[in-house]
Design an enzyme around this catalytic site. Structure first.
Site, PDB file in Angstrom:
ATOM      1  N   GLU A 243       0.827  -1.205   0.000  1.00 43.80           N
ATOM      2  CA  GLU A 243       0.000   0.000   0.000  1.00 43.80           C
ATOM      3  C   GLU A 243       0.865   1.259   0.000  1.00 43.80           C
ATOM      4  O   GLU A 243       0.623   2.188  -0.775  1.00 43.80           O
ATOM      5  CB  GLU A 243      -0.939   0.004   1.203  1.00 43.80           C
ATOM      6  CG  GLU A 243      -1.895   1.198   1.191  1.00 43.80           C
ATOM      7  CD  GLU A 243      -2.922   1.126   2.297  1.00 43.80           C
ATOM      8  OE1 GLU A 243      -3.920   0.415   2.123  1.00 43.80           O
ATOM      9  OE2 GLU A 243      -2.711   1.789   3.331  1.00 43.80           O
ATOM     10  N   ARG A 269      -1.223  32.801 -20.875  1.00 33.89           N
ATOM     11  CA  ARG A 269      -1.675  33.878 -19.995  1.00 33.89           C
ATOM     12  C   ARG A 269      -0.710  35.062 -20.113  1.00 33.89           C
ATOM     13  O   ARG A 269       0.492  34.923 -19.837  1.00 33.89           O
ATOM     14  CB  ARG A 269      -1.733  33.370 -18.558  1.00 33.89           C
ATOM     15  CG  ARG A 269      -1.905  34.436 -17.484  1.00 33.89           C
ATOM     16  CD  ARG A 269      -3.208  35.168 -17.574  1.00 33.89           C
ATOM     17  NE  ARG A 269      -3.422  35.985 -16.379  1.00 33.89           N
ATOM     18  CZ  ARG A 269      -4.207  37.055 -16.338  1.00 33.89           C
ATOM     19  NH1 ARG A 269      -4.846  37.442 -17.436  1.00 33.89           N
ATOM     20  NH2 ARG A 269      -4.348  37.729 -15.218  1.00 33.89           N
ATOM     21  N   GLN A 280      10.530  34.569 -14.087  1.00 39.61           N
ATOM     22  CA  GLN A 280      11.326  33.509 -13.454  1.00 39.61           C
ATOM     23  C   GLN A 280      10.588  32.852 -12.296  1.00 39.61           C
ATOM     24  O   GLN A 280      10.738  31.643 -12.061  1.00 39.61           O
ATOM     25  CB  GLN A 280      12.657  34.089 -12.977  1.00 39.61           C
ATOM     26  CG  GLN A 280      13.684  33.025 -12.630  1.00 39.61           C
ATOM     27  CD  GLN A 280      15.042  33.617 -12.338  1.00 39.61           C
ATOM     28  OE1 GLN A 280      15.148  34.649 -11.681  1.00 39.61           O
ATOM     29  NE2 GLN A 280      16.089  32.980 -12.826  1.00 39.61           N
TER      30      GLN A 280
END
Length: 381
Positions: A243, A269, A280
């Site tokens: 798991e 954008r 940056q």
């Protein structure tokens, strides 16, 4: 270690990705807001074979090796907007099913593992109100009687508990032996005295039902004891290795999707006459997301490689669980920052990843417990 993929493996990953994109994204926001388990999608996953990928064909599985399996689970996570469904699938695969497959009798595998692989819902019940990180401080008891055991106690915060049809639960058969007196049992909804709670509300993974299991004078026959009496510690440790190592395999696919969406948005954008990716601060965040993705893959693939070659993997599984869960939270934070205002408005489905990621710091052993495991295996504790 060789991590190049064969054309067949890459085709299987692509098949899982396309299946996920086409079948697992209907009304995700509505289901997530209302704590609704995507039962129809779960059934589709079972029909597609997800719950049987790493198991023998003898029990209805596909017989894929660990590396192929985790690669396909990546594809599943990449194509699914809902982190809860892949988490639920992984939880059942790597705990309940692994436990029955590894420790069950042939009769138990035929009766229960085949049902789980075909889509029955299973839970793995060890956590109690007073035993979370202190795993073996169990209060649930199993009293030996003629033909079986009488189980009494409660399990809390159990993944898939409210809907489970089958559960592997751990109880103390001999309190004097402490953790060496813990035994595992397979219980199901047909047994008198076995009930489940309603879904417990939580901050994320809201399509993954979490709740409690209640056993009150529940008779479990001898044939439903999983492994030898007192072997619960070994069984739990074995299941937890699987798991911890694999439960976030699908989140790596989501990390990849986050990265792709972030790059695309940063390139389109525009602010101050240029794309935000030229800044940056944005490009560095994306570089960090890339680094986390590639490092997460290496942790996951190493666990699968060791598993495939029957080599010890306890420390590597702890490192994989720790790193991937924390990387997902950190990259989800960057995901939100890159998208700005859209990142915190729910309609854009960006902020959900962060909420879903928070539970990963707790599930299957907290980050602190993973660090303790690593330190202990390095001879420090």
């Amino acid at each position: 270690m060789e991590f190049s993929w064969s054309p067949e493996q890459l085709q299987l990953r692509q098949k899982a990705k396309l299946f996920s994109e086409a079948n697992l994204n209907e009304d995700v926001s509505q289901k997530e807001q209302n704590n609704l388990f995507p039962l129809e999608e779960w059934k589709k996953c079972a029909e597609f074979g997800v719950l049987g990928w790493p198991f023998s064909k003898e029990y209805g599985g596909s017989g894929f090796d660990p590396l192929t399996t985790v690669l396909m689970l990546e594809g599943l996570g990449y194509g699914c907007k809902d982190n809860g469904l892949p988490f639920s699938l992984n939880s059942q695969l790597w705990s309940t099913q692994v436990a029955i497959n590894a420790f069950g009798t042939e009769e138990q595998k035929q009766k229960y593992l085949t049902r789980l692989i075909s889509g029955a819902i299973g839970a793995f019940g060890i956590t109690e109100e007073g035993s979370g990180s202190d795993t073996y401080a169990l209060e649930m008891t199993a009293e030996k009687v003629d033909g079986g055991y009488i189980l009494n106690g409660e399990k809390h915060y159990i993944t898939l508990a409210p809907l489970c049809e089958i559960a592997v639960v751990f109880a103390t058969t001999n309190i004097k032996l402490a953790k060496w007196g813990i035994t595992a049992f397979i219980v199901d909804t047909t047994m008198d005295g076995f009930t489940r709670s309603e879904v417990r509300d939580k901050v994320g993974m809201r399509t993954t039902p979490m709740g409690n299991l209640y056993l009150k004078n529940c008779f479990v026959p001898d044939e439903n004891r999983l492994g030898r009496e007192g072997s619960g510690l070994s069984l739990f440790s074995s299941a937890m290795e699987s798991e911890r190592g694999y439960i976030f395999a699908s989140q790596i696919g989501r990390l990849e999707k986050q990265l792709e969406l972030s790059i695309a948005y940063a390139n389109t954008r525009m602010t101050f006459g240029k794309s935000i990716g030229k800044n940056q601060s944005i490009s560095n965040r994306i570089a960090n997301m890339r680094l986390r993705l590639e490092t997460s893959k290496m942790h996951l693939y190493k666990v699968a490689y060791l598993d495939q070659h029957d080599l010890p993997l306890m420390k590597e599984a702890a490192m994989a669980k720790l790193y991937i869960s924390e990387a997902f939270v950190e990259s989800s934070m960057d995901f939100i920052r890159i998208f700005g205002a859209k990142g915190v408005v729910t309609e854009y489905e960006v902020e959900r990843d962060l909420r879903d990621g928070l539970g990963g710091l707790i599930y299957s052993g907290t980050s602190d417990i993973q660090r303790n495991i690593i330190a202990k295996l390095d001879g420090l504790l």
